[in-house]
Design a protein around this motif. Structure first.
Motif, mmCIF file in Angstrom:
data_model
loop_
_atom_site.group_PDB
_atom_site.id
_atom_site.type_symbol
_atom_site.label_atom_id
_atom_site.label_comp_id
_atom_site.label_asym_id
_atom_site.label_seq_id
_atom_site.Cartn_x
_atom_site.Cartn_y
_atom_site.Cartn_z
ATOM 1 N N PRO A 1 0.705 -1.278 0.000
ATOM 2 C CA PRO A 1 0.000 0.000 0.000
ATOM 3 C C PRO A 1 0.734 1.330 0.000
ATOM 4 N N ALA A 2 -0.006 2.306 0.263
ATOM 5 C CA ALA A 2 0.120 3.688 0.768
ATOM 6 C C ALA A 2 -0.495 4.822 -0.030
ATOM 7 N N TYR B 1 11.074 -0.239 0.223
ATOM 8 C CA TYR B 1 9.827 -1.010 0.337
ATOM 9 C C TYR B 1 8.670 -0.067 0.623
ATOM 10 N N GLN B 2 8.904 0.875 1.539
ATOM 11 C CA GLN B 2 7.825 1.808 1.880
ATOM 12 C C GLN B 2 7.472 2.701 0.692
ATOM 13 N N GLN C 1 -0.245 2.259 -3.471
ATOM 14 C CA GLN C 1 -1.563 2.680 -3.009
ATOM 15 C C GLN C 1 -1.946 4.059 -3.512
ATOM 16 N N GLY D 1 1.883 0.981 11.307
ATOM 17 C CA GLY D 1 2.375 0.853 9.929
ATOM 18 C C GLY D 1 1.849 1.995 9.078
ATOM 19 N N LEU E 1 2.172 5.137 6.687
ATOM 20 C CA LEU E 1 3.116 5.648 5.692
ATOM 21 C C LEU E 1 2.826 7.094 5.319
ATOM 22 N N ASP F 1 5.306 3.729 12.943
ATOM 23 C CA ASP F 1 5.883 2.823 11.930
ATOM 24 C C ASP F 1 7.316 2.481 12.337
ATOM 25 N N LEU F 2 7.761 1.327 11.879
ATOM 26 C CA LEU F 2 9.147 0.905 12.147
ATOM 27 C C LEU F 2 10.133 1.931 11.609
ATOM 28 N N GLN G 1 8.343 3.673 15.755
ATOM 29 C CA GLN G 1 8.151 2.753 16.880
ATOM 30 C C GLN G 1 7.691 1.391 16.378
ATOM 31 N N ASP G 2 8.188 0.370 17.035
ATOM 32 C CA ASP G 2 7.718 -0.997 16.770
ATOM 33 C C ASP G 2 6.496 -1.233 17.663
ATOM 34 N N PHE G 3 5.390 -1.565 17.055
ATOM 35 C CA PHE G 3 4.167 -1.793 17.829
ATOM 36 C C PHE G 3 4.394 -2.842 18.917
ATOM 37 N N SER H 1 -3.310 -2.184 8.664
ATOM 38 C CA SER H 1 -3.552 -2.356 7.233
ATOM 39 C C SER H 1 -2.257 -2.778 6.539
ATOM 40 N N LEU H 2 -2.244 -3.995 6.051
ATOM 41 C CA LEU H 2 -1.099 -4.563 5.338
ATOM 42 C C LEU H 2 0.162 -4.566 6.202
HETATM 43 C C1 LIG Z 1 2.976 -2.325 3.404
HETATM 44 S S1 LIG Z 1 3.194 -1.077 4.546
HETATM 45 C C2 LIG Z 1 1.516 -0.657 4.953
HETATM 46 C C3 LIG Z 1 1.244 0.818 5.011
HETATM 47 C C4 LIG Z 1 -0.174 1.287 5.323
HETATM 48 N N1 LIG Z 1 -0.660 0.781 6.557
HETATM 49 C C5 LIG Z 1 -1.123 0.996 4.196
HETATM 50 O O1 LIG Z 1 -2.085 0.230 4.362
HETATM 51 O O2 LIG Z 1 -0.914 1.564 3.149
HETATM 52 C C6 LIG Z 1 3.652 -1.945 5.957
HETATM 53 C C7 LIG Z 1 4.244 -1.022 7.004
HETATM 54 O O3 LIG Z 1 4.102 -1.648 8.278
HETATM 55 C C8 LIG Z 1 5.210 -1.281 9.048
HETATM 56 N N2 LIG Z 1 5.330 -2.227 10.156
HETATM 57 C C9 LIG Z 1 5.512 -3.566 10.074
HETATM 58 N N3 LIG Z 1 5.606 -4.100 11.302
HETATM 59 C C10 LIG Z 1 5.465 -3.076 12.182
HETATM 60 C C11 LIG Z 1 5.503 -2.991 13.599
HETATM 61 N N4 LIG Z 1 5.732 -4.067 14.359
HETATM 62 N N5 LIG Z 1 5.340 -1.778 14.173
HETATM 63 C C12 LIG Z 1 5.163 -0.673 13.414
HETATM 64 N N6 LIG Z 1 5.122 -0.694 12.069
HETATM 65 C C13 LIG Z 1 5.282 -1.873 11.455
HETATM 66 C C14 LIG Z 1 6.376 -1.336 8.046
HETATM 67 O O4 LIG Z 1 7.467 -0.571 8.483
HETATM 68 C C15 LIG Z 1 5.718 -0.764 6.794
HETATM 69 O O5 LIG Z 1 5.945 0.619 6.659
#
Ligand SMILES: C[S@@+](CC[C@H](N)C(=O)[O-])C[C@H]1O[C@@H](n2cnc3c(N)ncnc32)[C@H](O)[C@@H]1O
Length: 286
Positions: free
Chosen positions: A19-20, A75-76, A83, A115, A117, A135-136, A146-148, A167-168
């Motif tokens: 996405p995004a 990747y982001q 998206q 997550g 973006l 977001d990571l 931050q890591d959730f 989301s994703l």
């Molecule tokens: C594919 S993107 C999705 C972006 C957005 N949520 C969307 O639907 O367009 C996945 C994102 O999730 C983030 N992510 C993955 N694991 C995570 C975690 N444990 N904590 C925070 N962010 C995380 C990644 O860094 C990445 O930017």
């Protein structure tokens, strides 16, 4: 009569557009975007496997490959492009379509977007949500890095959220057990008390989890189908309120009831859908 309909090819996981929002400067083709996302997921999975097996040499070679391909940042960017409006749009529009139209304006409903973006998706722009974005790897001011899985647990009900957006993100987690842990952790951030002051129908929709996955994770996996996903969510205390399946993605809204099923179930890696053309997406709940 000859059947002229082409047999549908089973969809691979990479088909699910992660996405995004908004366009990065140099625009990649859809195919290049998909390849980049697919390779990133594949390398992350290989890295998790090597790390689990204690194979440091392979792990460091894979880390180097990830970096050579631009790492999480690329990747982001690919996800942001994937998206953009011309490639399907932002998933949070679906959530807004589902929610009652009489929700109070003024950003009173607390949302945790894991997550994130962009600070400009439909939910952020809606004037309904007070959005906390993490977001990571933060791509913008307004997104906390931050890591959730390491976010401190809320001290009180007022620190909790009315809705969490995942989301994703779940499909980004490389290991099945980690996915189960991520789903379990969402419960600790949601307000378990009945929602007051958000309009008559709000208690049907909050507190809740907006979960979006590439469709093949649920529709074409050997180890997960909708029945199983539903059982996992019910065990955690969720009930499905809404669902939408598009060609690439599957969207859900799960209301958190505050209490899981009486018996604590464990969900292991059991084959539910055998087949050579299926993928291995799985969620384990210990
Ligand atoms: C594919 S993107 C999705 C972006 C957005 N949520 C969307 O639907 O367009 C996945 C994102 O999730 C983030 N992510 C993955 N694991 C995570 C975690 N444990 N904590 C925070 N962010 C995380 C990644 O860094 C990445 O930017």
């Amino acid at each position: 009569m000859v059947n002229t309909k082409k047999k549908q090819k089973p969809v691979s996981l990479s088909h699910g557009r992660p996405p995004a929002v908004g366009k990065p400067k140099a625009s990649l083709s859809s195919k290049a975007t998909r390849n980049l996302i697919q390779t990133h997921h594949r390398l992350h999975k290989a890295l998790a496997d090597a790390t689990r097996q204690g194979d440091e040499q392979t792990a460091s070679a894979i880390k180097q490959q990830i970096e050579e391909k631009g790492g999480l940042k690329s990747y982001q960017q690919a996800s942001i492009q994937g998206q953009s409006g011309d490639r399907g749009g932002d998933t949070s529009r679906i959530l807004l379509d589902w929610l009652p139209k009489d929700l109070p304006k003024g950003r009173t409903i607390r949302m945790l977007e894991v997550g994130a973006l962009s600070v400009n998706n439909a939910c952020s722009k809606s004037d309904v949500f007070d959005v906390t974005r993490i977001d990571l790897n933060s791509q913008a001011a307004g997104i906390e890095q931050q890591d959730f899985m390491e976010r401190p647990l809320p001290d009180s009900n007022s620190d909790k959220f009315d809705i969490i957006s995942l989301s994703l993100v779940l499909n980004y987690v490389p290991e099945a057990l980690g996915r189960g842990e991520m789903l379990r952790r969402t419960c600790q951030f949601l307000r378990a008390l009945p929602v007051l002051g958000f309009g008559e129908s709000a208690p049907d929709y909050f507190p809740s989890l907006f979960l979006v996955l590439p469709a093949p994770c649920v529709m074409n996996s050997r180890y997960l189908d909708e029945t199983l996903l539903n059982q996992i969510m019910v065990t955690l205390g969720y009930a499905m309120v809404k669902k939408k399946l598009s060609t690439k993605l599957i969207y859900y809204l799960w209301r958190y009831q505050g209490k899981g099923s009486e018996k604590r179930h464990r969900f292991r890696k059991d084959e539910v859908n055998p087949g050579k053309t299926r993928n291995n997406f799985c969620v384990i709940l210990e």
